[in-house]
Scaffold this motif. Sequence first.
Motif, PDB file in Angstrom:
ATOM      1  N   ASP A  91       0.825  -1.206   0.000  1.00 25.55           N
ATOM      2  CA  ASP A  91       0.000   0.000   0.000  1.00 25.55           C
ATOM      3  C   ASP A  91       0.863   1.260   0.000  1.00 25.55           C
ATOM      4  O   ASP A  91       1.860   1.336   0.722  1.00 25.55           O
ATOM      5  CB  ASP A  91      -0.903   0.040   1.243  1.00 25.55           C
ATOM      6  CG  ASP A  91      -2.085  -0.905   1.150  1.00 25.55           C
ATOM      7  OD1 ASP A  91      -2.396  -1.371   0.032  1.00 25.55           O
ATOM      8  OD2 ASP A  91      -2.707  -1.174   2.198  1.00 25.55           O
ATOM      9  N   LYS A  92       0.474   2.229  -0.799  1.00 26.94           N
ATOM     10  CA  LYS A  92       1.089   3.552  -0.759  1.00 26.94           C
ATOM     11  C   LYS A  92       0.399   4.347   0.349  1.00 26.94           C
ATOM     12  O   LYS A  92      -0.841   4.419   0.378  1.00 26.94           O
ATOM     13  CB  LYS A  92       0.938   4.281  -2.088  1.00 26.94           C
ATOM     14  CG  LYS A  92       1.616   3.577  -3.259  1.00 26.94           C
ATOM     15  CD  LYS A  92       3.139   3.646  -3.151  1.00 26.94           C
ATOM     16  CE  LYS A  92       3.807   3.099  -4.409  1.00 26.94           C
ATOM     17  NZ  LYS A  92       5.287   3.187  -4.346  1.00 26.94           N
ATOM     18  N   VAL A  93       1.182   4.941   1.240  1.00 25.28           N
ATOM     19  CA  VAL A  93       0.596   5.563   2.426  1.00 25.28           C
ATOM     20  C   VAL A  93       1.253   6.900   2.754  1.00 25.28           C
ATOM     21  O   VAL A  93       2.327   7.242   2.253  1.00 25.28           O
ATOM     22  CB  VAL A  93       0.718   4.635   3.659  1.00 25.28           C
ATOM     23  CG1 VAL A  93      -0.080   3.353   3.457  1.00 25.28           C
ATOM     24  CG2 VAL A  93       2.184   4.338   3.981  1.00 25.28           C
ATOM     25  N   ILE A  94       0.568   7.633   3.636  1.00 25.54           N
ATOM     26  CA  ILE A  94       1.085   8.837   4.273  1.00 25.54           C
ATOM     27  C   ILE A  94       0.995   8.597   5.769  1.00 25.54           C
ATOM     28  O   ILE A  94       0.008   8.035   6.261  1.00 25.54           O
ATOM     29  CB  ILE A  94       0.241  10.067   3.888  1.00 25.54           C
ATOM     30  CG1 ILE A  94       0.331  10.316   2.379  1.00 25.54           C
ATOM     31  CG2 ILE A  94       0.669  11.304   4.670  1.00 25.54           C
ATOM     32  CD1 ILE A  94      -0.708  11.288   1.854  1.00 25.54           C
ATOM     33  N   ALA A  95       2.018   8.994   6.511  1.00 28.68           N
ATOM     34  CA  ALA A  95       2.020   8.726   7.949  1.00 28.68           C
ATOM     35  C   ALA A  95       2.641   9.876   8.714  1.00 28.68           C
ATOM     36  O   ALA A  95       3.491  10.601   8.201  1.00 28.68           O
ATOM     37  CB  ALA A  95       2.768   7.429   8.258  1.00 28.68           C
ATOM     38  N   MET A  96       2.193  10.000   9.965  1.00 29.76           N
ATOM     39  CA  MET A  96       2.822  10.939  10.881  1.00 29.76           C
ATOM     40  C   MET A  96       3.465  10.161  12.010  1.00 29.76           C
ATOM     41  O   MET A  96       2.819   9.333  12.653  1.00 29.76           O
ATOM     42  CB  MET A  96       1.808  11.935  11.445  1.00 29.76           C
ATOM     43  CG  MET A  96       2.484  12.931  12.378  1.00 29.76           C
ATOM     44  SD  MET A  96       1.478  14.331  12.796  1.00 29.76           S
ATOM     45  CE  MET A  96       2.622  15.156  13.931  1.00 29.76           C
ATOM     46  N   LEU A  97       4.748  10.423  12.235  1.00 32.05           N
ATOM     47  CA  LEU A  97       5.496   9.768  13.296  1.00 32.05           C
ATOM     48  C   LEU A  97       5.439  10.641  14.558  1.00 32.05           C
ATOM     49  O   LEU A  97       5.007  11.792  14.506  1.00 32.05           O
ATOM     50  CB  LEU A  97       6.945   9.550  12.861  1.00 32.05           C
ATOM     51  CG  LEU A  97       7.155   9.040  11.423  1.00 32.05           C
ATOM     52  CD1 LEU A  97       8.640   8.881  11.136  1.00 32.05           C
ATOM     53  CD2 LEU A  97       6.422   7.735  11.190  1.00 32.05           C
ATOM     54  N   GLY A  98       5.886  10.130  15.654  1.00 29.96           N
ATOM     55  CA  GLY A  98       5.851  10.893  16.897  1.00 29.96           C
ATOM     56  C   GLY A  98       6.986  11.898  16.995  1.00 29.96           C
ATOM     57  O   GLY A  98       8.098  11.664  16.510  1.00 29.96           O
ATOM     58  N   PHE A  99       6.721  13.056  17.645  1.00 27.11           N
ATOM     59  CA  PHE A  99       7.755  14.065  17.828  1.00 27.11           C
ATOM     60  C   PHE A  99       8.869  13.559  18.747  1.00 27.11           C
ATOM     61  O   PHE A  99      10.023  13.958  18.622  1.00 27.11           O
ATOM     62  CB  PHE A  99       7.156  15.333  18.436  1.00 27.11           C
ATOM     63  CG  PHE A  99       6.272  16.089  17.489  1.00 27.11           C
ATOM     64  CD1 PHE A  99       6.779  16.648  16.330  1.00 27.11           C
ATOM     65  CD2 PHE A  99       4.919  16.232  17.758  1.00 27.11           C
ATOM     66  CE1 PHE A  99       5.965  17.345  15.449  1.00 27.11           C
ATOM     67  CE2 PHE A  99       4.101  16.935  16.888  1.00 27.11           C
ATOM     68  CZ  PHE A  99       4.607  17.488  15.739  1.00 27.11           C
ATOM     69  N   ALA A 100       8.532  12.671  19.674  1.00 24.23           N
ATOM     70  CA  ALA A 100       9.515  12.212  20.651  1.00 24.23           C
ATOM     71  C   ALA A 100      10.640  11.419  19.998  1.00 24.23           C
ATOM     72  O   ALA A 100      11.817  11.588  20.336  1.00 24.23           O
ATOM     73  CB  ALA A 100       8.839  11.365  21.730  1.00 24.23           C
ATOM     74  N   ASN A 101      10.288  10.557  19.053  1.00 21.79           N
ATOM     75  CA  ASN A 101      11.281   9.669  18.455  1.00 21.79           C
ATOM     76  C   ASN A 101      11.610  10.005  17.000  1.00 21.79           C
ATOM     77  O   ASN A 101      12.613   9.530  16.482  1.00 21.79           O
ATOM     78  CB  ASN A 101      10.807   8.216  18.537  1.00 21.79           C
ATOM     79  CG  ASN A 101      10.677   7.740  19.966  1.00 21.79           C
ATOM     80  OD1 ASN A 101      11.531   8.030  20.797  1.00 21.79           O
ATOM     81  ND2 ASN A 101       9.605   7.023  20.276  1.00 21.79           N
ATOM     82  N   GLY A 102      10.775  10.792  16.325  1.00 21.46           N
ATOM     83  CA  GLY A 102      11.046  11.129  14.932  1.00 21.46           C
ATOM     84  C   GLY A 102      11.179   9.888  14.084  1.00 21.46           C
ATOM     85  O   GLY A 102      10.385   8.959  14.181  1.00 21.46           O
ATOM     86  N   GLY A 103      12.200   9.889  13.191  1.00 20.99           N
ATOM     87  CA  GLY A 103      12.465   8.715  12.368  1.00 20.99           C
ATOM     88  C   GLY A 103      12.211   8.905  10.891  1.00 20.99           C
ATOM     89  O   GLY A 103      12.453   7.995  10.096  1.00 20.99           O
TER      90      GLY A 103
END
Length: 329
Positions: A91-103
């Motif tokens: 699947d092609k996706v868009i995601a938001m990661l957490g500010f604490a860990n980034g990545g």
Amino acid sequence: MAGKLMHAVHYTNCGGGPSDLKYVEVPVPTPKKDEVLIKVEAASLSPIDWVIQQGGLKPMFPRELPQIPGTDVAGEVVDVGSGVKNVKPGDKVIAMLGFANGGGLAEFAVAKANLTVIRPLEVSAAEGAGIPSASLMAHQALTDSAGLKLDGTGKPTNILITNASESVGNYAIQLAKLGNAHVTATCAPEHIDLAKGLGADEVVDQTTPDGQALKSPSGKKYDIVIHCGEPTSWSTFEPHLASNGKIYDVKPTPSSIKAYALKKLTFSKKQLIPILLSCKAENMDFLVKLAKEGKVKTMIDSKYSLSNPEDAWAKNAENKIFGKIILEP
């Protein structure tokens, strides 16, 4: 992909600058329960990435060092942890990661499944990577906080958006116009035509006396202010607010929190309200659908290679951009 290595950008201490970002090899992360592993096709930078590197949000962020910065990504799912039902490999996706860990500034990134949504073909990876944090903040401030109806059924509203050059301001202009609001925007002089192109009814050069005073060229009083700019005194805002005018500060500082408390205590109808981002997948999915339909668009300032992040990081720190800075592996 346990045991495999990937390229990523990280820094090992806070308080440094662009030269402290290093392009390194690190292990590919493994998705845990309710997480997905994404092969990153594009990632975007946000002003908060620079703030975190400078130590401006310690001790909350970063949670640990070295830190791989970046929270907004688009790519392809390559693996999922147990319990994931909304997406699958391929699947092609868009995601938001957490500010604490980034990545995000890496060839692969792990995201929570509940903050990962499908990216339609009509939205490119670069455009998709620009959506999460900025559009979510603009949407939250205008709808959840200010109560604007994006279907245009609400009462006529005058809205001021400060520092509309930034990506939150970009999205705020477009979303406010969906709500049939009259939009006044302030921005850098070189960005005036771009802000008008997004739909702003009035655009003021923020370097001029009128721009610094936040005066509407037509003399309108503001029902809503989406404040994306630098800390600004209450006395600057107050003369230009309608009788029930509210300021929603998307970059709250101790002084704005103090002003919020004071206005609450004095039962003032005019208020300054700090906004802290609350990420909701349904809101991100809604915003991605608007992008698919061409109702909002990600403004891309510039693109850089992940292998050479220093110039992108320096430009993000200068805060003289219009829209998003994108890095691609």
